[in-house]
Every structure is written in C-alpha cells, then in structure tokens.
Design a protein around this motif. Structure first.
Motif, PDB file in Angstrom:
ATOM      1  N   VAL A 214       0.861  -1.193   0.000  1.00 36.04           N
ATOM      2  CA  VAL A 214       0.000   0.000   0.000  1.00 36.04           C
ATOM      3  C   VAL A 214       0.889   1.232   0.000  1.00 36.04           C
ATOM      4  O   VAL A 214       1.718   1.408   0.897  1.00 36.04           O
ATOM      5  N   THR A 215       0.721   2.077  -0.995  1.00 35.23           N
ATOM      6  CA  THR A 215       1.511   3.301  -1.104  1.00 35.23           C
ATOM      7  C   THR A 215       0.587   4.460  -1.472  1.00 35.23           C
ATOM      8  O   THR A 215      -0.599   4.275  -1.746  1.00 35.23           O
ATOM      9  N   GLY A 216       1.147   5.659  -1.472  1.00 36.91           N
ATOM     10  CA  GLY A 216       0.376   6.849  -1.842  1.00 36.91           C
ATOM     11  C   GLY A 216       0.135   7.745  -0.647  1.00 36.91           C
ATOM     12  O   GLY A 216       0.900   7.756   0.331  1.00 36.91           O
ATOM     13  N   LEU A 217      -0.954   8.522  -0.726  1.00 30.97           N
ATOM     14  CA  LEU A 217      -1.323   9.488   0.307  1.00 30.97           C
ATOM     15  C   LEU A 217      -0.169  10.447   0.608  1.00 30.97           C
ATOM     16  O   LEU A 217       0.088  10.794   1.755  1.00 30.97           O
ATOM     17  N   ASN A 218       0.513  10.873  -0.439  1.00 33.19           N
ATOM     18  CA  ASN A 218       1.635  11.786  -0.243  1.00 33.19           C
ATOM     19  C   ASN A 218       1.636  12.964  -1.212  1.00 33.19           C
ATOM     20  O   ASN A 218       2.577  13.741  -1.260  1.00 33.19           O
ATOM     21  N   SER A 219       0.582  13.094  -2.016  1.00 40.68           N
ATOM     22  CA  SER A 219       0.444  14.238  -2.913  1.00 40.68           C
ATOM     23  C   SER A 219      -1.009  14.681  -2.839  1.00 40.68           C
ATOM     24  O   SER A 219      -1.918  13.875  -3.063  1.00 40.68           O
ATOM     25  N   PHE A 220      -1.243  15.966  -2.529  1.00 38.74           N
ATOM     26  CA  PHE A 220      -2.576  16.392  -2.119  1.00 38.74           C
ATOM     27  C   PHE A 220      -3.217  17.413  -3.041  1.00 38.74           C
ATOM     28  O   PHE A 220      -4.030  18.233  -2.632  1.00 38.74           O
TER      29      PHE A 220
END
Length: 491
Positions: free
Chosen positions: A416-422
C-alpha cells in the motif's frame, strides 16, 4: 479459559491509561460533535459562577451558542488527505474477492475510501483506533473454502473507538488481548419498552468471547441495574458466545499517533475557550443594558421607638446590584464587544493553525495570494499530511494482510503506497512547471554531475512532478530513466 459467568467488577475493570484519558476523550468527543449532543452536556463546560443564583444560571445556560471550529478544521484536514491517491498492489491472486471487499469493507456498504477517511478522522480526534478482522457467523459450518464462498462468508473489518476499548494488554507494541465495552438499545419488540444491552467482548489470540446483559444506567453512564436487580461489584453476567477464530494471533490491529501528531489534544482547550468567550459575548449583547446601582424607596414608620427595616430582596432581577443614593443604568461599551470579537477571531485562527499546522491562508486573505504564495503557506500542512499518510498506508497494509489471512489467500505481496500528494497544483501551475522543466539543459546537467547523482536528481524531479506513484510504477520509472540516459541515447 473464559468461565460461564464473570462478575461486574471484572467486566468493568479498566486500563490505567484508559482511566487517565477518558475525561479528555469525552470532552473532545463533545466539542467535535457539537449540536444537541453538546447542548445536553453544556453544564459540563459552562459551570455556575460563585454566588450566581440558580434562576440566573439557567437563563444564561439557555443563551448557549457554539461555533464548531474544531470539527470544521478536522474536516478540512480529512478532505485534504482524501484528495490523495491510494495505490494497492499484490491483489492479483484473488481479484474478485478484493474488488468486493474494497467496495464493502464492513458488509454494510462502507467503501475502502470511507474506511480510510474514518481511520484518519478518529485518530485526529482520539489519537488511536482499533480495527478487528472478523467473519460473519452462520448456522452451517463450512468444510472448505468453496463451501464458504457459496454461503457468502467473507471477512470484513470492524472499528472500535478508544472510548469502547476499556482494557487491553500489549507486548513490544503488539496487542495480546483487548476488552470492548458497548452499550446498545434493543427496540426489536414494538410492544415493549426499549432495553439497554451491555456487551463486553474479549478478543485474544485464540477466542472471541462475549458477555451480555440487560442493564439500566445512571446519569453518569454507570450500570445501576442488571436484569432489573440492583448492580454491585459481585453481580454476575453470563457468557453468551465463545468462538475460536483460528487466526493464530489476535485479529485486532491498533493505529496510534505519537503525541506530537495528536492535534485535538492541543486544540480542544482552545475550542473550549472559544465556546466560553462566545457565550459570554452573546450574554453581554442580549443584556443590552444592565442596572449597576439601586436606591431603595423607604416609607416613614409611625412607630418612632423602632427602627424601620426592609428585608425584601432588591427587585432588579440581576446579580450583584449595589445599593447607593442614586439610580443608574450602564450599557456595554463598544470597545469591550470589539475586543471580545477580536479575541474570538484570534482563538479561531489558533485552532485552525494547530490542526492544519500553518495551512490556514483562507483566514488571512488567501484569495489575493499568488499560486506560489499559497504553495508556501500550505507547505507545513503538506509535510504533516505526508506523515499521516505514511502511517495510514503502513497500517492499512497490515489490515489487508490480516484480511487475507481470514480469507485464506496469500497476502505476502500486498503493498500500500500513496497518500503523499494532495493536489495543491492547479492546471496553470502544472503547465508552468512543465514549461520550466522543458527549458532545463538536461545534457549540460548530465555532463556536470556524476552519473549516479544525476540519476537520483532526475528521479526526484520526476517523482515530484508525477505525485503519487505505486512501488511498481516507481520501479518502472527508474528503469525507463536508466534506459533514457544510456550512452548514445539521444534526448
């Protein structure tokens, strides 16, 4: 291991950390909820002043008002994180199962995105949350996975608030067992009054055990009666269910933030200050004017041998009116009202600052700011959101691996990756970035830097431009960059 009956004293035992945190968690819960829930408990926050008569206190309580800045600030953070992309790899072994689970994580229609949002909101409020992987119970015990699928049995996840998990044990950061206390209301019989049901659920590495009873609660939420009998520490409650779950370990995971990231612990006191200041301002404005002095009107007494006295209360309806030789009214000064309004605005900004860590430009004329200025304003908030995103990704990967164990499928390759560009970038700013990159002298930069350093810098540049990338995508980009800058390759 679990007896057929347990005493109320054992069931109601609480972890020392739970006892310490409970008042703060209950206060945060009321301040974030607002509405009728806060109104019903407003005396907890607006106490009676020394010497204040009960009638006047009740009148002041009825003027209660509250701007829920704590909840709105949390919602802004949650909405910001929800804009980021979550990427999950390693689900190819059972695509149909995972597609169904991600669409409905709790068998009641809650999607994966809603689950992630719930986890984030709860840890912002209460610092931690517990997630339990379970399977529905059926009358027929399936003999194999095919029968299990034909019966529609599949794993799902339940979340428990730290207000519900009253006791637990853990070793080296991993839970050994937990106890969940839940109060529900049974309204199944339309011809009978509603009944409150207390359920205590023990979950450990082998079993899920439930004890339950019909109860009555006092005004503080404590159990006063069990099955119409007065409760005492030695009262007993029967075991209603004992299931061997077969996970081989406790099927419960805990997501917990470090103290420095638990924002409601810091912001709740400021929200409470805002509530009290706002109520005081509203109370002041509704007075319009108030009596400060009072002169009694005395009637001469015909009996000259006795002193005339009048013990009747001063009929002003106000507190602390001074008796003098003059009669006077006073109005609230304009500068006092303005000072209170400025204080409220300052407190509101402080709460938003605490929660968003500086990303509150909207309170400081952000409409007139340039895109670059807004990016600088939101930089601290983005750094903080990335910290939350990293923890959520790691935790949700553990949740999916636990669900895979429950489903009997291989979950070793789940990532699970991501949640780092908003999505702070607009189309205009993205086009400007692309234009700036196109003007770079890449070959000149390559000639001045060692090959390894150049590849690292170029990978970072592409990563910042592309935003959220999964692990396989990052690996593919890395390979393509290596191919792109092989000797003899033309750009």
């Amino acid at each position: 291991m679990y007896p057929n009956q347990l005493t109320l004293e054992t069931l109601e035992s609480q972890h020392c950390e739970y006892v310490q945190l409970l008042p703060a968690l209950q206060e945060i819960d009321l301040l974030v909820s607002g509405g009728f829930k806060l109104k019903n408990s407003i005396r907890q926050f607006l106490s009676q002043r020394p010497g204040e008569e009960s009638e006047i206190y009740e009148t002041r309580i009825k003027k209660y008002t509250y701007l829920n800045i704590l909840s709105s600030s949390i919602n802004q953070q949650v909405a910001k994180l929800a804009n980021a992309t979550l990427t999950i790899d390693g689900l190819e072994t059972a695509p149909d199962f995972w597609a169904e689970f991600r669409e409905n994580t709790n068998l009641s229609g809650r999607s994966e995105k809603e689950l992630i949002t719930l986890l984030f909101r709860e840890v912002l409020k209460f610092k931690k949350i517990f997630v339990h992987a379970d399977k529905p119970q059926v009358d027929v015990v399936p003999q194999n996975k095919l029968q299990e699928e034909s019966l529609g049995i599949r794993p799902y996840v339940i979340t428990y608030s730290p207000l519900q998990v009253t006791n637990w044990s853990e070793s080296k950061g991993k839970l050994s067992w937990i106890k969940v206390r839940q109060i529900t209301e049974d309204t199944s019989n339309p011809l009978a009054p509603a009944q409150k049901i207390a359920t205590w659920t023990f979950i450990d590495g082998s079993f899920v055990a439930k004890y339950s009873a019909i109860v009555e609660l006092d005004c503080k939420g404590n159990i006063s009666k069990i099955s119409n009998e007065n409760a005492n520490p030695k009262s007993t409650v029967a075991l209603v269910s004992l299931i061997e779950h077969g996970f081989g370990e406790i099927p419960v995971l805990k997501l917990e933030l470090p103290d420095e990231l638990w924002i409601c612990d810091q912001a709740a006191s400021k929200a409470l200050e805002h509530l009290r200041t706002d109520c005081a301002k509203y109370d002041l404005l509704t007075l319009a004017y108030f009596q400060r002095t009072f002169k009694r009107i005395q009637t001469p007494d015909s009996d000259l041998e006795h002193t005339y006295t009048n013990d009747e209360p001063i009929p002003t309806g106000l507190q602390h009116v001074i008796e003098l030789e003059k009669f006077e009214w006073a109005e609230p000064r304009g500068y006092i009202v303005q000072h209170m309004s400025d204080s409220l605005k300052a407190i509101e900004d402080q709460v938003r600052d605490l929660i968003s860590s500086g990303g509150v430009s909207a309170t400081h004329g952000a409409i007139t700011q340039s895109g670059i200025s807004k990016k600088l304003d939101f930089h601290k908030q983005e750094v903080q959101l990335k910290s939350y995103g990293e923890k959520l990704c790691d935790f949700y990967q553990d949740v999916l691996e636990l669900v895979a164990v429950a489903a009997g499928i291989n979950g070793d390759n789940i990532s699970v990756t991501g949640l780092n560009s908003f999505e702070d970038d607009t189309l205009d700013s993205l086009l400007l970035d692309l234009d700036d990159i196109s003007k770079l002298d890449v070959q000149g930069l390559k000639a001045k830097l060692p090959p390894t350093i150049f590849n690292i810098v170029y990978e970072q540049l592409v990563s910042l431009l592309a935003g959220n990338l999964s692990a396989p995508q990052k690996e593919q980009v890395k390979k393509e960059i290596a191919t792109l800058f092989q000797p003899g390759t033309l750009l």
